[in-house]
Design an enzyme around this catalytic site. Structure first.
Site, PDB file in Angstrom:
ATOM      1  N   THR A 255       0.869  -1.177   0.000  1.00  0.00           N
ATOM      2  CA  THR A 255       0.000   0.000   0.000  1.00  0.00           C
ATOM      3  C   THR A 255       0.902   1.222   0.000  1.00  0.00           C
ATOM      4  OG1 THR A 255      -1.809  -1.109   1.112  1.00  0.00           O
ATOM      5  CG2 THR A 255      -1.728   1.288   1.314  1.00  0.00           C
TER       6      THR A 255
ATOM      7  N   LYS B 293      -7.079   1.496  -3.287  1.00  0.00           N
ATOM      8  CA  LYS B 293      -6.741   1.113  -1.914  1.00  0.00           C
ATOM      9  C   LYS B 293      -6.927   2.300  -0.974  1.00  0.00           C
ATOM     10  CE  LYS B 293      -5.313  -1.283   1.604  1.00  0.00           C
ATOM     11  NZ  LYS B 293      -4.090  -2.023   1.877  1.00  0.00           N
TER      12      LYS B 293
ATOM     13  N   LYS C 296      -0.250   5.938   8.441  1.00  0.00           N
ATOM     14  CA  LYS C 296       0.513   6.041   7.195  1.00  0.00           C
ATOM     15  C   LYS C 296      -0.445   6.156   6.017  1.00  0.00           C
ATOM     16  CE  LYS C 296       1.538   2.479   4.492  1.00  0.00           C
ATOM     17  NZ  LYS C 296       2.045   1.267   3.849  1.00  0.00           N
TER      18      LYS C 296
END
Lengths: 306, 306
Positions: free
Chosen positions: A102, A177, A245
Site C-alpha cells: 500500500t 486502496k 501512514k
C-alpha cells in the site's frame, strides 16, 4: 512481443507476514521463486521450501520474468525499485513488475514511467484482507496499469486473491486502496463513537452491540473489531501506525486533487491522538479506548446516566 | 398487582408508514386496537380491518391496557403524552405506555416519571429496520424502562421485531437508538467520502465498490445504499431531514454528558450542507451527491487523474 509467454520465474521482495504467505502460494503453484528480504531470517522457511536467496532486490529481479514486492512504506518501495541495486535498473528485459505494497499513487506512476523507459511493464496491486486473507489466498487485489500489463499479471495474482479488479492505469490500484482505507478509517470512528457514547450514557456497550450490529449501523468492523475492543483486546490485526501512514497518503492525494475529506481529517486527528497516547503498536480498534477513556473522564468515572 | 394480566387491548397512536405495518401485525395477532392518527385517512385501512377510531390520543389510551406510539418528532411525543387530552392524563389505571418513536432520552425519562406519578408504567422502545423491517416484523427494538415494565411489554413487542433487547432504565432505549444513529451517520461519511475520492481520482466508483465492499471497508450502507447513490437514485429510504433530527438529539445528549463526538459533528456539517442544497427530502445516500458534486467542481469537471 517479448516476455508475453506465461511467467514461470518470480522474484519476491518482502517476506514479512503478508509476503511469506503469498510467496508460499506461488511456490505451491509451481513458480520458481527468487527472494529478497531486509532480514534474511524471515525468508528462511521459503528457502527451505525451495526458493533461492538473493542479496539485493536487483539481483532477485535480474533472475526472474516477474517481480512481486510487498514491503512496508512508500520510502521502502522507492528504494527497492528506484534506488541503488534496484529493481527497475536490474530487471531482465521484458519483465513485469508488480508492487503490492500500500503506497502512493504518485510513486506508482513514477515507477511505471521509469519501467516503461527500460521496456518493462509495471502494475500497482495493493491488497486488502490482511494476514488471514493472505494465508487463505482470498485477498482483494486492486490493480492499476495498462490492460496489457494487467492481463499478463492476472494468472499469477489469481493465485493470491479472490477479488481481482483492474481499476485503471498506473496508480489506479493505489487510489482504489486509498478509497478502501478512507472507508475503513472513517468507519472505525462510526462504531467506536457509537459504542463509547452508549457507555458514557450508562449503557452496556456489549448489549448495545446486540441491538445495532445486525442492522443499518452494521459493518465488518462493528462485527469483527468492536467485540475485541469491548473485551479489552487491542492486539494488532492492523496497526494504528499503519492506519496513520495510509491516512497520510490519502490526505496528500486528496489535497493534490482539491478533494475535501472532512471525515478522513477527523479520523486522522483521532488516530493521531491514539498514537500520542502510546498505542501506535496496537490494532486500529484502540480508537475505542481513546473514546471510552476520554468519556469516562468527562463523565466523572462513567456513572450511569440512563 | 393491577394490570399484570396479559394485554389484550392496545391503543395505537401514529399510523404512518411504520405504525400502520406494526398495527397490522397486532391486529393479526388478535389484539383489539384503538387508533389515533393526526390525519385520519392514513388509519382507514386499519379501521376497515377492525380497529376502532378515536379523536384524541387520550381517548384511545383510556380504552386500552397498553399504549403504543410511533410518531414524528420529540415535540409530537411530548404533545401526545404530556399535552392536553394526552395519554398520561387519560390512560386507564395500570396501563403500560410504550413510545417507539426515535426521540430524546430526556423526554423518555420525563414521560416515565409522569407516568409513575399516576401509577402507570412506561417503556421507551425505538426501533431500527425501517419500513421493510416494520412490514416483515423484523425490527430491532431497543427498550428502556424498569424490568417489570419491559417484561410486561415483551410479549407484544415480540410480534413486531426480531431483535428485542432491554438496554436499561427509562431513556436507555433512546440512548441505544442514538448510538445506532451515530454509527449510521458517521458510517455514511465513510463510504461516500471513499467512493467520491475514487471518482475524483478518475476511477469508476462502481468498480471500486466491487473491490472494497466485501472486505474490511464493508458495511450495510456500502452494500445497500451506495449502489443506489451510484445509480443516481436518491429516493428516500431514510430521509435526510430525519437523519439531521436524530443527529441533533444525539449531539444534545453528548453535550449534556460532556462526550466529544467529532465524527458525528462532521456528519452533521455534511448533512446540514445536503439540506441547504435542497435535498432534505432525499434519502440519506444523497450525501454521496454532496461529495461527488463538490469534487467534480474541485477537479475541474472530473477529468481523470489516475
Amino acid at each position: 512481443m517479448q516476455g508475453m509467454a506465461d511467467v514461470r520465474t518470480i522474484a519476491f521482495i518482502g517476506t514479512g507476514v503478508m509476503g511469506r504467505s503469498m510467496a508460499e502460494h506461488l511456490l505451491r503453484a509451481g513458480y520458481a521463486l527468487h527472494v529478497f528480504n531486509r532480514t534474511r531470517e524471515k525468508a528462511e522457511p521459503l528457502l527451505a521450501a525451495g526458493a533461492q536467496w538473493h542479496d539485493s532486490p536487483g539481483s532477485a529481479a535480474a533472475a526472474a520474468e516477474m517481480v512481486i514486492s510487498i514491503v512496508g512504506f512508500p520510502a521502502d518501495v522507492e528504494q527497492i525499485y528506484l534506488g541503488a541495486e534496484g529493481i527497475v535498473e536490474n530487471a531482465s528485459v521484458g519483465a513485469l513488475l508488480v508492487d503490492m505494497t500500500t503506497s502512493s499513487p504518485r510513486l506508482a506512476r513514477r515507477i511505471a514511467a521509469a519501467a516503461a523507459e527500460r521496456g518493462l511493464m509495471a502494475v500497482d496491486a495493493p491488497v486488502s484482507g490482511g494476514d488471514v486473507g493472505a494465508r487463505e489466498a482470498r485477498l482483494a487485489i486492486m490493480a492499476g496499469g495498462t490492460a496489457e500489463a494487467f492481463a499478463r499479471a492476472r494468472p499469477v495474482l489469481e493465485k493470491l486473491g479472490r477479488t481481482l479488479v483492474h481499476q485503471g492505469g498506473p496508480g489506479a490500484g493505489q487510489h482504489c486502496k486509498m478509497a478502501n482505507q478512507i472507508a475503513v478509517a472513517v468507519g472505525m470512528l462510526a462504531w467506536a463513537e457509537a459504542l463509547a457514547y452508549a457507555k458514557t450514557a450508562g449503557l452496556d456497550p456489549a448489549r448495545v452491540w446486540e441491538s445495532i450490529s445486525g442492522g443499518a449501523a452494521g459493518s465488518w468492523a462493528l462485527t469483527n473489531l468492536a467485540p475485541r475492543a469491548l473485551a479489552g483486546d487491542f492486539a494488532p490485526g492492523f496497526y494504528v501506525k499503519h492506519m496513520l501512514k495510509d491516512i497520510g497518503i490519502a490526505l496528500d492525494c486528496a489535497a493534490e486533487m482539491g478533494f475535501a475529506a472532512p471525515g478522513l481529517e477527523t479520523a486522522r486527528a483521532a488516530y493521531h491522538r491514539v498514537l500520542e497516547l502510546g498505542w501506535g503498536e496496537c490494532g486500529t480498534q484502540a480508537i475505542y479506548r481513546l473514546y471510552s477513556e476520554a468519556s469516562t473522564a468527562a463523565a466523572g468515572g462513567g456513572k450511569s446516566r440512563a
